[in-house]
Write a protein that holds these residues in place. Structure first.
Motif, short mmCIF file in Angstrom:
data_model
loop_
_atom_site.label_atom_id
_atom_site.label_comp_id
_atom_site.label_asym_id
_atom_site.label_seq_id
_atom_site.Cartn_x
_atom_site.Cartn_y
_atom_site.Cartn_z
N GLY A 236 -37.09 11.06 -13.96
CA GLY A 236 -37.20 12.39 -13.38
C GLY A 236 -36.39 12.56 -12.11
N ASP A 237 -35.94 11.45 -11.50
CA ASP A 237 -34.95 11.56 -10.43
C ASP A 237 -33.61 11.82 -11.10
N VAL A 238 -33.38 13.07 -11.43
CA VAL A 238 -32.25 13.40 -12.30
C VAL A 238 -30.91 13.18 -11.60
N ASP A 239 -30.87 13.19 -10.28
CA ASP A 239 -29.60 13.00 -9.59
C ASP A 239 -29.09 11.58 -9.81
N LEU A 240 -29.95 10.57 -9.58
CA LEU A 240 -29.54 9.19 -9.81
C LEU A 240 -29.26 8.96 -11.29
N MET A 241 -30.16 9.39 -12.15
CA MET A 241 -29.97 9.18 -13.58
C MET A 241 -28.66 9.80 -14.05
N ARG A 242 -28.35 10.98 -13.57
CA ARG A 242 -27.11 11.66 -13.96
C ARG A 242 -25.89 10.83 -13.59
N ARG A 243 -25.88 10.24 -12.38
CA ARG A 243 -24.71 9.47 -11.95
C ARG A 243 -24.57 8.18 -12.74
N VAL A 244 -25.67 7.48 -12.96
CA VAL A 244 -25.60 6.22 -13.70
C VAL A 244 -25.20 6.47 -15.15
N VAL A 245 -25.85 7.43 -15.79
CA VAL A 245 -25.56 7.72 -17.19
C VAL A 245 -24.13 8.23 -17.36
N SER A 246 -23.65 9.04 -16.42
CA SER A 246 -22.27 9.51 -16.50
C SER A 246 -21.30 8.33 -16.51
N ASP A 247 -21.51 7.36 -15.61
CA ASP A 247 -20.64 6.18 -15.58
C ASP A 247 -20.68 5.43 -16.91
N LEU A 248 -21.86 5.28 -17.48
CA LEU A 248 -21.99 4.55 -18.75
C LEU A 248 -21.32 5.32 -19.89
N PHE A 249 -21.54 6.61 -19.93
CA PHE A 249 -21.00 7.41 -21.04
C PHE A 249 -19.49 7.55 -20.96
N LEU A 250 -18.91 7.42 -19.77
CA LEU A 250 -17.46 7.54 -19.63
C LEU A 250 -16.73 6.25 -19.97
N ALA A 251 -17.46 5.18 -20.21
CA ALA A 251 -16.84 3.89 -20.56
C ALA A 251 -16.54 3.86 -22.06
N SER A 252 -15.29 4.00 -22.41
CA SER A 252 -14.94 4.11 -23.84
C SER A 252 -15.33 2.89 -24.67
N PRO A 253 -15.34 1.65 -24.12
CA PRO A 253 -15.76 0.52 -24.96
C PRO A 253 -17.22 0.60 -25.42
N LEU A 254 -18.03 1.44 -24.75
CA LEU A 254 -19.44 1.53 -25.10
C LEU A 254 -19.76 2.74 -25.97
N ARG A 255 -18.74 3.47 -26.38
CA ARG A 255 -18.99 4.66 -27.20
C ARG A 255 -19.69 4.25 -28.50
N GLY A 256 -20.83 4.84 -28.76
CA GLY A 256 -21.59 4.53 -29.96
C GLY A 256 -22.41 3.27 -29.87
N ARG A 257 -22.47 2.65 -28.68
CA ARG A 257 -23.15 1.35 -28.54
C ARG A 257 -24.37 1.41 -27.62
N LEU A 258 -24.73 2.60 -27.14
CA LEU A 258 -25.79 2.70 -26.14
C LEU A 258 -27.02 3.42 -26.68
N GLU A 259 -28.18 2.88 -26.36
CA GLU A 259 -29.45 3.57 -26.58
C GLU A 259 -30.05 3.84 -25.20
N ILE A 260 -30.25 5.10 -24.87
CA ILE A 260 -30.80 5.50 -23.59
C ILE A 260 -32.24 5.94 -23.80
N VAL A 261 -33.17 5.25 -23.12
CA VAL A 261 -34.59 5.57 -23.21
C VAL A 261 -35.06 6.02 -21.83
N LEU A 262 -35.65 7.19 -21.77
CA LEU A 262 -36.06 7.80 -20.50
C LEU A 262 -37.58 7.80 -20.38
N HIS A 263 -38.07 7.36 -19.23
CA HIS A 263 -39.52 7.38 -18.99
C HIS A 263 -39.80 8.00 -17.63
#
Length: 432
Positions: A10-37
């Motif tokens: 729910g701290d969407v600011d931090l989550m947004r920055r971390v997830v953006s970095d992960l999603f922009l990494a082309s080697p991980l495209r299609g390789r990530l499962e993101i679970v939010l609690h």
């Protein structure tokens, strides 16, 4: 597929920055499962909508889910990124308002000091439970904590749970490196750094380019700009010889020389009760994020420098080696700080994991500051793990800013009032 769990999503600011970095990494495209609690259903729904929006913008093809059950979220995780604030704004407000009535001034109040002690009393039990759950459900996962007070929660998790893969990650070191490089007019990749100490009280031990110290260049910059020198961290640098990683408003609270002196806080520009303003800003960011989602505005963040948690995850998953700074158990990493405490040191992250590097001994004046800091940390940890209310008083009595401001009877009365005000947010043994 790597399962990455966000606790406190729910701290969407931090989550947004971390997830953006992960999603922009082309080697991980299609390789990530993101679970939010998150325990707040509304914030959890916002976090899920945000993650799906970021996925669509980046084309990351991640599997995304929201999970109200923390144990179910953790099951099978490879990484757990945590950012929690137990009690939220109301608890933090009490941490400021009650000490204020006693004449105790604070700026951030999340690390040591009265605010840090009571945040620790609220937060340590949560992290101990989380560490125990991870030891059973995902023992090979890394717990990447972005939560304060990091030195307290890390020490408690590592001592009480048997779960060893705790690594606190914080902006302070990388931000300080970038700041120093900029001050002396260098590109960041030109400069070699070595920094170590405790979270929010580390020091830049080596600041070099081409094998030559850049500290003389920093001295020249400061000598040419008197206004630049009017900050707590510059004052600390001049007196102790090494540049501190933490911002002036943080650093002022960890020592006895600034907060009780109005003339000093005015001279050095220390803002009072700054954390309350930042929490208000954080609530504004959350509402702005909700509005942006409703309006369909782009939300993917493209930073020049990766979030520390994202940098560690990316290095491990891609095998592209990277130096990261982490807060981990001291097992000889800093030779003249106690074994078992949680220290901030450089680490090498790559496909084999996250491996902290020993830095030897700190200069004696720096380790003396760290030991003073650790008195408060250790006593707060002991108050929780041993269920001993007396150590709450001891931590406050030995806290540098509190001890410099209040007599012993007032310190004890203030702690009693805070314990009563926080009620069920604190461990039962502390309330007794």
């Amino acid at each position: 597929m790597a399962r990455i769990v966000f606790i406190g999503a729910g701290d969407v600011d931090l989550m947004r920055r971390v997830v953006s970095d992960l999603f922009l990494a082309s080697p991980l495209r299609g390789r990530l499962e993101i679970v939010l609690h998150d325990p707040d259903p509304g914030r959890l729904a916002t976090a899920e909508a945000l993650a799906r929006t970021l996925d669509a913008e980046a084309g990351a093809r991640a599997v995304i889910s929201a999970c109200a059950d923390r144990r179910r979220a953790l099951d099978g995780a490879a990484f757990v990124v945590s950012h929690v604030d137990l009690g939220g704004f109301e608890a933090t407000l009490r941490d400021f308002e009650i000490p204020h009535r006693y004449g105790l001034r604070q700026t951030i109040g999340d690390t040591i000091g009265i605010g840090g002690i009571f945040r620790g009393l609220r937060t340590i039990p949560y992290f101990v439970d989380l560490g125990r759950e991870m030891a059973g459900l995902c023992p090979e996962a890394w717990l990447l904590s972005c939560s304060d007070p990091m030195a307290m929660t890390g020490w408690a998790v590592l001592e009480a749970t048997g779960f060893e893969r705790f690594a606190g990650v914080c902006h302070a070191v990388c931000d300080t490196h970038a700041y120093l490089a900029d001050l002396v007019g260098r590109e960041l990749d030109e400069v070699s750094f070595l920094t170590a100490g405790l979270n929010h009280q580390s020091f830049v031990l080596r600041f070099e380019a081409a094998g030559r110290s850049l500290y003389p260049e920093l001295d020249a910059v400061l000598a040419a700009d008197a206004e630049l020198g009017r900050h707590v961290r510059m004052e600390m640098y001049r007196r102790f010889g090494y540049f501190p990683t933490q911002s002036s408003e943080h650093a002022a609270e960890y020592v006895p020389w600034f907060m009780r002196h109005t003339a000093e806080t005015a001279r050095l520009g220390v803002p009072m009760e700054e954390h309350l303003r930042r929490l208000g800003q954080s609530m504004h960011v959350y509402e702005e994020t909700r509005r942006a989602l409703s309006a369909g505005r782009p939300l993917l963040v493209r930073w020049q420098h990766q979030e520390p948690a994202a940098a560690a995850i990316l290095a491990v998953l891609t095998g592209q080696e990277k130096e990261v700074y982490v807060n981990v158990r001291n097992r000889g990493l800093i030779g003249n700080l106690p074994d078992g405490c949680c220290v901030e040191v450089p680490a090498t992250a790559n496909a084999t994991g996250i491996r902290p590097r020993p830095v030897g001994e700190l200069p004696i004046q720096l380790v003396a500051l760290n030991r003073t800091f650790l008195n408060v940390v250790e006593l707060t940890v002991r108050a929780v793990l041993d269920g001993d209310r007396r150590h709450v008083y001891h931590a406050a009595m030995l806290d540098p800013n509190t001890a410099a401001t209040l007599p012993l009877p007032d310190i004890e009365a203030m702690c009693d009032e805070l314990i009563k005000a926080h009620g069920d947010l604190l461990p039962e043994a502390i309330r007794a």
